[in-house]
Design a protein around this motif. Structure first.
Motif, PDB file in Angstrom:
ATOM      1  N   GLN A 104      -2.323 -12.389  -0.351  1.00 33.69           N
ATOM      2  CA  GLN A 104      -2.069 -13.068  -1.271  1.00 33.69           C
ATOM      3  C   GLN A 104      -1.719 -14.901  -2.135  1.00 33.69           C
ATOM      4  N   PHE A 148       7.736  -9.932   2.646  1.00 35.18           N
ATOM      5  CA  PHE A 148       6.836 -10.677   1.520  1.00 35.18           C
ATOM      6  C   PHE A 148       7.645 -10.425  -0.035  1.00 35.18           C
ATOM      7  N   GLY A 201      14.266 -12.011  -3.637  1.00 35.58           N
ATOM      8  CA  GLY A 201      14.337 -13.304  -3.885  1.00 35.58           C
ATOM      9  C   GLY A 201      13.999 -14.285  -4.820  1.00 35.58           C
ATOM     10  N   SER A 241      13.484 -15.854   3.870  1.00 31.72           N
ATOM     11  CA  SER A 241      13.668 -14.354   3.352  1.00 31.72           C
ATOM     12  C   SER A 241      14.246 -13.934   4.321  1.00 31.72           C
ATOM     13  N   GLN A 270       1.175  -7.978   7.133  1.00 33.53           N
ATOM     14  CA  GLN A 270       1.631  -8.994   6.407  1.00 33.53           C
ATOM     15  C   GLN A 270       0.198  -9.674   7.360  1.00 33.53           C
ATOM     16  N   GLY A 305       3.774 -21.943   4.488  1.00 31.61           N
ATOM     17  CA  GLY A 305       4.245 -20.228   4.486  1.00 31.61           C
ATOM     18  C   GLY A 305       4.559 -19.495   6.445  1.00 31.61           C
ATOM     19  N   GLY A 338       1.024 -17.693  -2.687  1.00 33.50           N
ATOM     20  CA  GLY A 338       2.665 -17.792  -2.388  1.00 33.50           C
ATOM     21  C   GLY A 338       3.020 -18.505  -3.662  1.00 33.50           C
ATOM     22  N   GLY A 361       9.201 -17.709  -0.010  1.00 34.14           N
ATOM     23  CA  GLY A 361       8.730 -16.422  -0.556  1.00 34.14           C
ATOM     24  C   GLY A 361       9.387 -15.579  -1.794  1.00 34.14           C
ATOM     25  N   ASN A 414      -1.784 -19.491  -0.580  1.00 34.54           N
ATOM     26  CA  ASN A 414      -2.340 -18.553   1.423  1.00 34.54           C
ATOM     27  C   ASN A 414      -2.473 -18.072   2.344  1.00 34.54           C
TER      28      ASN A 414
END
Length: 524
Positions: free
Chosen positions: A493, A373, A243, A55, A424, A512, A495, A260, A276
């Motif tokens: 979260q 994210f 994304g 990302s 995060q 991740g 993933g 991501g 995740n």
């Protein structure tokens, strides 16, 4: 107790370090990537190259910054390696550059190193190099992120007893020192001690071949790697902030692995979900008005409609969070209730604070990192609106990774008034110590304030083991929510990676942060 020696390749037979109690408890853009000349949509990579799209571009590949997600996803276990590593599936500590280790006193640990390892520059791995690395990362003035994230203020005493024997001594007893050292990536003694390096020399299966800034990073398999040779002789990383673009690169065959991915980015059946370890939250500067009033911090917690955020933005794949660590981490409290959404109560608290002279009209800057994210832009806009509805003056500020670190890590930005920083946090180690020591101690690398009572509670928890450790950290998280309220936790979260059908790879809770290329093979 000692761990037994084991081959790096045989990770399916984990070695448990019994003296460490945590073990059993843890659970498109105009530029295309290489090999894009192949038929669109065929998903076939050149047989010798694994192509990964991230990302964002890593800010550095410096080994002592490898616990940063954007750096570690390239470096950890690929270019550099630690003495021991944590199996992300079982939570057990396993041998890597060290074959065995034991506590030789209350404050001393002894490690035995492999004698068949060389760095990418051809120099041998020795206990001297390991001691040098630990000293550089933990005891120096470089300001390595791993120091604040993992070790805090206390220095370590390191000694190379002989070529393969290393001792590490702590200021106070530390039952999880080997786990902490799993975050220190070993580098040769030729590494600069006066400045951080952009491209490290390591012992891993891949060496850095070339970094074309703004375009790609290329790794090449190291011919003299001490373990099994990886299936791919080359690895290429590119980055795309959107994304949907990363997903399209998977479905069109331009990339093999995409990080991501969001649930509606369009990757289809090529999307693979995994557990995740990341939690998203707002960190509040509790020493600057109006955030220095606990009622305002409580109001922020009440104002965030977490259920709607999880359901609407993340299609129910995430889970509303009550604390900074998810299930599976030592210290996670399943019975801790998330803050309920209660806008009326949020407004009442803001009004009460205002009546007592708290300057609730002062601008609060909501700082967000771009492309951090999936749906981060949409989330930040929702948060700004919800906090504003509670009667607070919130301004949104979106920054890049390097700028975000200035808000995230000490010394913090101090000339912009009160800050609500969207963080995060990924607990890669499986133990709450790695969360609370950096995020909640008064002097923590990512903590803006605390109290002497809370500091003492955290310190006591760090000395415990087994069931006592679980209970102690549950108390810490409960105390934070009731008496400190530095955080407004939002969601744990889930993933999603995009993966070509031509690649075999099973992501796990560490993927991740630490994407192990050696675990990827061509599909049969």
């Amino acid at each position: 107790m000692k761990s037994s020696s084991a081959s790096h390749a045989l990770r399916s037979n984990p070695v448990i370090l019994s003296t460490v109690a945590v073990g059993s408890a843890l659970l498109l853009s105009s530029c295309s990537v290489a090999n894009s000349e192949q038929a669109e949509g065929d998903g076939a990579a050149a047989s010798d190259t694994i192509r990964v799209v991230l990302s964002q571009e890593p800010p550095t590949l410096e080994a002592c910054e490898a616990n940063l997600t954007s750096t570690g996803v390239v470096v950890r276990s690929n270019v550099t390696q630690p003495l021991v590593e944590r199996n992300p599936t079982t939570g057990d500590l396993e041998p890597l550059l060290a074959t065995e280790w034991e506590a030789t006193s209350d404050t001393e640990w002894t490690f035995k190193l492999r004698d068949d390892v060389t760095f990418h520059d051809g120099t041998p791995l020795t206990a001297e190099a390991a001691a040098f690395t630990i000293d550089r990362a933990v005891n120096s003035d470089l300001g390595c992120n791993v120091e604040g994230y993992v070790f805090g203020d206390d220095d370590l005493v390191v000694e190379a007893v002989d070529d393969t024997t290393l001792t590490v001594t702590t200021a106070t007893p530390d039952p999880i020192l080997p786990l902490r050292l799993s975050f220190v990536e070993i580098v040769p003694t030729s590494t600069s001690t006066s400045e951080k390096v952009r491209e490290p020399i390591g012992t891993g299966p891949y060496a850095i071949e070339q970094w074309d800034a703004g375009q790609r990073i290329t790794l090449a398999a190291y011919e003299d790697f001490w373990g099994d040779a990886p299936a791919y002789s080359k690895a290429e990383y590119q980055w795309r902030s959107e994304g949907t673009v990363r997903a399209a690169m998977i479905t069109s065959g331009e990339a093999d692995v995409a990080m991501g991915i969001g649930p509606d980015d369009g990757v289809g059946d090529l999307g693979v979900s995994y557990p995740n370890n990341e939690t998203i939250a707002l960190r509040l500067t509790g020493d600057i008005a109006p955030l220095d009033d606990i009622r305002v911090r409580e109001a922020i917690n009440y104002a965030i409609d977490k259920e709607t955020i999880v359901g609407s933005l993340y299609e129910g794949t995430d889970k509303v969070a009550a604390q900074l660590v998810p299930a599976g981490i030592v210290g996670h409290d399943e019975d801790l209730e998330p803050w309920p959404f209660d806008l009326d109560r949020a407004k009442e608290l803001v009004a009460e604070a205002k009546a007592d002279g708290v300057p609730v009209d002062t601008k609060i800057t909501l700082v967000v990192r771009s492309a951090q994210f999936p749906k981060v832009t949409e989330l930040s806009q929702v948060l700004q609106e919800q906090l504003s509805q509670a009667g607070l003056n919130v301004e949104l500020k979106t920054v890049e990774t390097s700028q975000h670190l200035q808000y995230q890590l000490r010394p913090f930005v101090t000339n912009e008034g009160p800050i609500a920083l969207l963080v995060q946090h990924g607990n890669q180690a499986g133990d709450a110590a790695f969360t609370v020591e950096q995020y909640m101690l008064s002097t923590g690398a990512q903590s803006t304030f605390g109290t002497p009572e809370f500091d003492a509670l955290i310190a006591d928890a760090g000395l415990t083991e087994g069931e006592d450790r679980q209970a102690a950290y549950e108390e810490v998280f409960g105390y934070q929510n009731e008496h400190v309220v530095q955080f407004a936790t939002i969601a744990h979260q889930t993933g999603i990676i995009g993966k070509s059908a031509n690649v075999d790879y099973e992501p796990n809770s560490s993927s991740g942060d630490e994407l192990r290329l050696s675990e990827m093979t061509p599909a049969n």
